[in-house]
Design a protein around this motif. Structure first.
Motif, short mmCIF file in Angstrom:
data_model
loop_
_atom_site.label_atom_id
_atom_site.label_comp_id
_atom_site.label_asym_id
_atom_site.label_seq_id
_atom_site.Cartn_x
_atom_site.Cartn_y
_atom_site.Cartn_z
N TYR A 1 15.75 19.59 5.73
CA TYR A 1 14.33 19.33 6.02
C TYR A 1 13.85 20.41 6.99
O TYR A 1 14.62 20.88 7.83
N ILE B 1 8.32 9.97 5.50
CA ILE B 1 6.90 9.65 5.63
C ILE B 1 6.45 8.99 4.34
O ILE B 1 6.54 9.60 3.28
N ASN B 2 6.02 7.75 4.40
CA ASN B 2 5.76 6.98 3.17
C ASN B 2 4.31 6.99 2.68
O ASN B 2 3.99 6.30 1.72
N THR C 1 1.08 7.12 0.83
CA THR C 1 0.81 7.28 -0.59
C THR C 1 -0.40 6.43 -0.96
O THR C 1 -0.90 5.67 -0.12
N ARG D 1 -3.51 9.12 -6.35
CA ARG D 1 -3.65 10.12 -5.28
C ARG D 1 -4.06 11.46 -5.90
O ARG D 1 -3.40 11.93 -6.83
N ALA E 1 9.98 10.34 -5.93
CA ALA E 1 9.86 10.00 -4.49
C ALA E 1 8.73 8.97 -4.45
O ALA E 1 7.62 9.25 -4.02
N GLU F 1 2.62 5.38 -6.92
CA GLU F 1 2.69 6.47 -7.89
C GLU F 1 3.24 6.02 -9.26
O GLU F 1 2.57 6.23 -10.28
N ASP G 1 13.50 6.40 -4.58
CA ASP G 1 13.17 6.87 -3.24
C ASP G 1 14.41 6.70 -2.37
O ASP G 1 15.27 5.87 -2.68
N ASN H 1 18.81 9.74 -3.40
CA ASN H 1 18.58 10.84 -2.49
C ASN H 1 18.47 12.14 -3.30
O ASN H 1 19.44 12.59 -3.89
N LEU H 2 17.27 12.71 -3.31
CA LEU H 2 17.03 13.93 -4.08
C LEU H 2 17.96 15.07 -3.66
O LEU H 2 18.25 15.95 -4.45
N ARG I 1 5.96 14.41 -6.00
CA ARG I 1 4.77 14.80 -5.26
C ARG I 1 4.89 14.47 -3.78
O ARG I 1 5.34 13.38 -3.40
N ASN I 2 4.50 15.43 -2.97
CA ASN I 2 4.37 15.21 -1.52
C ASN I 2 5.66 14.83 -0.83
O ASN I 2 5.68 14.04 0.11
C1 LIG Z 1 4.68 11.18 1.45
S1 LIG Z 1 5.65 10.15 0.42
C2 LIG Z 1 5.08 10.62 -1.19
C3 LIG Z 1 4.90 9.44 -2.10
C4 LIG Z 1 4.30 9.78 -3.48
N1 LIG Z 1 5.16 10.66 -4.22
C5 LIG Z 1 2.93 10.39 -3.34
O1 LIG Z 1 2.76 11.57 -3.57
O2 LIG Z 1 1.97 9.67 -2.98
C6 LIG Z 1 7.25 10.92 0.56
C7 LIG Z 1 8.41 10.04 0.10
O3 LIG Z 1 9.57 10.85 -0.03
C8 LIG Z 1 10.70 10.09 0.32
N2 LIG Z 1 11.83 10.97 0.64
C9 LIG Z 1 12.04 11.72 1.75
N3 LIG Z 1 13.21 12.37 1.65
C10 LIG Z 1 13.76 12.03 0.44
C11 LIG Z 1 14.96 12.37 -0.23
N4 LIG Z 1 15.85 13.21 0.32
N5 LIG Z 1 15.20 11.82 -1.46
C12 LIG Z 1 14.30 10.96 -2.02
N6 LIG Z 1 13.16 10.60 -1.43
C13 LIG Z 1 12.87 11.13 -0.21
C14 LIG Z 1 10.21 9.27 1.50
O4 LIG Z 1 11.00 8.12 1.70
C15 LIG Z 1 8.77 8.94 1.08
O5 LIG Z 1 8.69 7.68 0.48
#
Ligand SMILES: C[S@@+](CC[C@H](N)C(=O)[O-])C[C@H]1O[C@@H](n2cnc3c(N)ncnc32)[C@H](O)[C@@H]1O
Length: 260
Positions: free
Chosen positions: A23, A67-68, A70, A74, A103, A109, A132, A186-187, A202-203
């Motif tokens: 990150y 950061i959740n 959403t 969107r 995510a 989403e 997620d 976990n991506l 996204r995001n």
């Molecule tokens: C800002 S939200 C985006 C939500 C949606 N995709 C949108 O665009 O509205 C970011 C999401 O990424 C998830 N996230 C962060 N690191 C991640 C990882 N390594 N693998 C999977 N999800 C992850 C967070 O838990 C969060 O729910």
């Protein structure tokens, strides 16, 4: 990177499997420092010692790092492109669509994907994988109860059809809920599937280092079927998408054209 943070990263990786080094450093450090200072700790070391003992603090840490934010539909204009251009092509080329919201946070989403696709496909034939890293977000997604502000961009016919107002909140209908299968993923470390016609990511890439992003673009491309599409966030244009075997089909939509 200072020693204190470096050490924290390796302790967190051991405890949770989450690799904070992938990150963006300044951003993540700032977010976590403000959390531990608010709690009265002076270093990452002290913070780790506490969260290792205190499950609630660990949850707070996870909450702060993921950061959740959403909402449904969107960046609404992108969903219009999905509806009017991308889905019609994908459905002309494929009998059924394999879809992954990668995510998915609290579910807005993937549920939006279902609502958009419902114009072309009966809901009982729709099945979307939504993943997620954050268990709490996934629990919220499965509950399907939302505050009014999450629904600001939803077309009014969809709002009427798929939500029931209950006091100050909105409940999503069971028929939409049943189209989505939520799982923790976990991506940055879990194994991607293959043969997807649409992957929505996204995001979240905005929080990762350039190196991590590049690895993920390769992995997404490999996970797509030929002609499949990667849909990214509205600040997440992919430069040099050809190097990943992708071509821009529209702004923020990338079509898989070849293997890399
Ligand atoms: C800002 S939200 C985006 C939500 C949606 N995709 C949108 O665009 O509205 C970011 C999401 O990424 C998830 N996230 C962060 N690191 C991640 C990882 N390594 N693998 C999977 N999800 C992850 C967070 O838990 C969060 O729910």
């Amino acid at each position: 990177m200072n020693r204190d943070y470096e050490n924290f990263i390796s302790l967190i990786k051991g405890k949770t499997g989450i690799d904070l080094s992938l990150y963006k450093e300044a951003q993540m450090k700032r977010r976590l420092t403000s959390l531990f200072q608010k709690k009265g700790y002076e270093s990452f070391q002290e913070f780790y010692e506490q969260l290792n003992k205190d499950h609630t603090l660990l949850e707070e840490f996870l909450d702060r790092m993921t950061i959740n934010v959403t909402e449904f539909y969107r960046n609404r204009s992108r969903w219009d492109v999905l509806e009017n251009k991308i889905f019609p092509r994908l459905l002309a080329e494929n009998q059924s669509l394999k879809i992954w919201s990668s995510a998915s946070s609290t579910g807005e989403e993937p549920y939006t994907i279902s609502m958009v696709l419902s114009r072309f496909v009966p809901l009982r034939q729709i099945s979307i994988l939504a993943t997620d890293i954050d268990d709490r977000a996934l629990e919220g997604a499965k509950r399907g109860i939302y505050a009014e502000r999450s629904l600001a961009e939803i077309p009014s016919d969809k709002k009427k059809k798929y939500f029931v107002k209950d006091g100050s909140v909105y409940k999503i209908s069971d028929e939409i809920k049943k189209t989505v299968n939520f799982k923790r993923f976990n991506l940055l470390s879990d194994h991607f599937g293959t043969g997807y016609h649409l992957i929505v990511c996204r995001n979240v890439l905005i929080y990762f280092t350039e190196e991590a992003k590049s690895i993920l673009y390769h992995k997404f491309s490999q996970a797509l079927a030929p002609g499949g599409v990667l849909f990214v966030g509205s600040t997440e244009q992919i430069f040099n998408c050809q190097q990943y075997g992708l071509e821009a089909e529209d702004t923020f939509f990338y079509k898989k054209i070849s293997n890399t």
